[in-house]
Design a protein around this motif. Structure first.
Motif, mmCIF file in Angstrom:
data_model
loop_
_atom_site.group_PDB
_atom_site.id
_atom_site.type_symbol
_atom_site.label_atom_id
_atom_site.label_comp_id
_atom_site.label_asym_id
_atom_site.label_seq_id
_atom_site.Cartn_x
_atom_site.Cartn_y
_atom_site.Cartn_z
ATOM 1 N N UNK A 2 0.841 -1.197 0.000
ATOM 2 C CA UNK A 2 0.000 0.000 0.000
ATOM 3 C C UNK A 2 0.874 1.244 0.000
ATOM 4 N N UNK A 3 0.475 2.240 -0.776
ATOM 5 C CA UNK A 3 1.112 3.546 -0.747
ATOM 6 C C UNK A 3 2.471 3.570 -1.407
ATOM 7 N N UNK A 4 3.223 4.610 -1.094
ATOM 8 C CA UNK A 4 4.547 4.809 -1.669
ATOM 9 C C UNK A 4 4.679 6.207 -2.237
ATOM 10 N N UNK A 5 5.667 6.392 -3.106
ATOM 11 C CA UNK A 5 5.989 7.705 -3.644
ATOM 12 C C UNK A 5 6.070 7.633 -5.163
ATOM 13 N N UNK A 6 5.348 8.513 -5.858
ATOM 14 C CA UNK A 6 5.373 8.548 -7.313
ATOM 15 C C UNK A 6 6.350 9.589 -7.846
ATOM 16 N N UNK A 7 6.922 10.408 -6.977
ATOM 17 C CA UNK A 7 7.813 11.481 -7.421
ATOM 18 C C UNK A 7 9.188 10.944 -7.804
ATOM 19 N N UNK A 8 9.761 11.504 -8.836
ATOM 20 C CA UNK A 8 11.143 11.200 -9.205
ATOM 21 C C UNK A 8 12.067 12.331 -8.780
ATOM 22 N N UNK A 12 10.893 16.429 -3.440
ATOM 23 C CA UNK A 12 9.435 16.532 -3.338
ATOM 24 C C UNK A 12 8.843 15.127 -3.274
ATOM 25 N N UNK A 13 7.684 15.026 -2.635
ATOM 26 C CA UNK A 13 7.007 13.746 -2.520
ATOM 27 C C UNK A 13 5.627 13.815 -3.170
ATOM 28 N N UNK A 14 5.231 12.726 -3.810
ATOM 29 C CA UNK A 14 3.889 12.546 -4.341
ATOM 30 C C UNK A 14 3.382 11.216 -3.798
ATOM 31 N N UNK A 39 -5.788 7.890 3.737
ATOM 32 C CA UNK A 39 -5.134 8.928 2.943
ATOM 33 C C UNK A 39 -3.831 8.389 2.336
ATOM 34 N N UNK A 40 -3.504 8.846 1.133
ATOM 35 C CA UNK A 40 -2.263 8.436 0.472
ATOM 36 C C UNK A 40 -1.083 8.754 1.378
ATOM 37 N N UNK A 41 -0.061 7.878 1.353
ATOM 38 C CA UNK A 41 1.076 8.068 2.259
ATOM 39 C C UNK A 41 2.308 7.327 1.779
ATOM 40 N N UNK A 42 3.430 7.699 2.357
ATOM 41 C CA UNK A 42 4.703 7.030 2.140
ATOM 42 C C UNK A 42 5.458 6.998 3.460
ATOM 43 N N UNK A 43 6.479 6.174 3.533
ATOM 44 C CA UNK A 43 7.314 6.029 4.740
ATOM 45 C C UNK A 43 6.525 5.545 5.954
ATOM 46 N N UNK A 44 5.490 4.745 5.726
ATOM 47 C CA UNK A 44 4.653 4.201 6.802
ATOM 48 C C UNK A 44 5.163 2.814 7.184
ATOM 49 N N UNK A 45 4.536 2.231 8.185
ATOM 50 C CA UNK A 45 4.851 0.866 8.618
ATOM 51 C C UNK A 45 3.695 -0.041 8.243
ATOM 52 N N UNK A 46 4.016 -1.295 7.922
ATOM 53 C CA UNK A 46 2.974 -2.263 7.596
ATOM 54 C C UNK A 46 3.343 -3.623 8.175
ATOM 55 N N UNK A 47 2.324 -4.366 8.552
ATOM 56 C CA UNK A 47 2.517 -5.730 9.063
ATOM 57 C C UNK A 47 1.343 -6.585 8.606
ATOM 58 N N UNK A 48 1.651 -7.799 8.191
ATOM 59 C CA UNK A 48 0.598 -8.757 7.824
ATOM 60 C C UNK A 48 0.394 -9.712 8.989
ATOM 61 N N UNK A 49 -0.877 -10.026 9.246
ATOM 62 C CA UNK A 49 -1.179 -10.900 10.372
ATOM 63 C C UNK A 49 -2.589 -11.456 10.215
ATOM 64 N N UNK A 59 3.900 9.639 6.057
ATOM 65 C CA UNK A 59 3.774 11.051 5.744
ATOM 66 C C UNK A 59 3.083 11.267 4.409
ATOM 67 N N UNK A 60 2.746 12.524 4.154
ATOM 68 C CA UNK A 60 2.163 12.894 2.872
ATOM 69 C C UNK A 60 3.188 13.719 2.100
ATOM 70 N N UNK A 61 2.747 14.687 1.329
ATOM 71 C CA UNK A 61 3.705 15.489 0.561
ATOM 72 C C UNK A 61 4.639 16.305 1.459
ATOM 73 N N UNK A 62 4.342 16.405 2.741
ATOM 74 C CA UNK A 62 5.192 17.104 3.711
ATOM 75 C C UNK A 62 6.048 16.128 4.514
ATOM 76 N N UNK A 63 6.425 15.008 3.929
ATOM 77 C CA UNK A 63 7.121 13.941 4.659
ATOM 78 C C UNK A 63 8.528 14.319 5.110
#
Length: 170
Positions: A2-8, A12-14, A39-49, A59-63
């Motif tokens: 889920x999520x991530x960053x589309x910016x190259x 800046x982050x997208x 909400x769209x995000x990047x640099x988050x944590x995820x766990x499957x269980x 974070x969002x574009x202000x990450x």
């Protein structure tokens, strides 16, 4: 995933808000159709269980500077439904790059470390989220600020009092 960053652009982050699944048999990615998306995000944590995926913070574009997310979401990949487990009004501060794992007991999630948008920055705290009853508990306080920073990313030797953290999970 889920999520991530589309910016190259490295300055800046997208943030992205889409969800993808990888089929181990066909070795193909496919985008999942989901509802009630976080909400769209990047640099988050995820766990499957237990067949579910849990996502915290990010974070969002202000990450670079925040504020960071402090909410906790769960995805049921079978139905594509996202559910908000905790809105972030209590519990850990908003963070980027934290670690999230499911306790093998199956009853809680453990959240460790990360980068908050406060004066300390990188934190060394340990939190637990009760999957049965909901709610966060802080298990370890972690590092605390001891002296102010000299400037952006310029810290004196006595900036913080480091608390070593050793955790055993049985």
């Amino acid at each position: 995933v889920y999520g991530g960053n589309a910016s190259t652009d490295g300055l800046a982050f997208t943030p992205l808000g889409d969800t993808w699944s990888f089929d181990l048999v066909s070795e193909q990615w496919s985008q999942l159709s989901t509802t009630n998306d976080p909400p769209a995000r990047l640099f988050h944590a995820a766990a499957a269980h237990g067949g579910l995926v849990h996502v915290f913070g990010g974070g969002d574009e202000n990450a670079f500077i925040g504020p960071f997310f402090r909410d906790l979401w769960t995805l049921d990949p079978e139905t594509g439904a996202w559910t908000l487990l905790d809105d972030g009004q209590s519990g850990p501060p908003g963070m980027t790059w934290p670690d999230l794992v499911a306790d093998p007991s199956g009853e809680r999630l453990l959240l460790w470390s990360g980068h908050d948008d406060g004066v300390l920055g990188n934190v060394n705290t340990l939190w637990s989220f009760d999957l049965a009853g909901g709610g966060w508990s802080q298990l370890e306080i972690g590092d605390v600020q001891d002296a102010p920073a000299n400037g952006f990313c310029d810290f004196p030797v006595d900036f913080d009092k480091v608390k070593a953290l050793v955790v055993g999970i049985s």
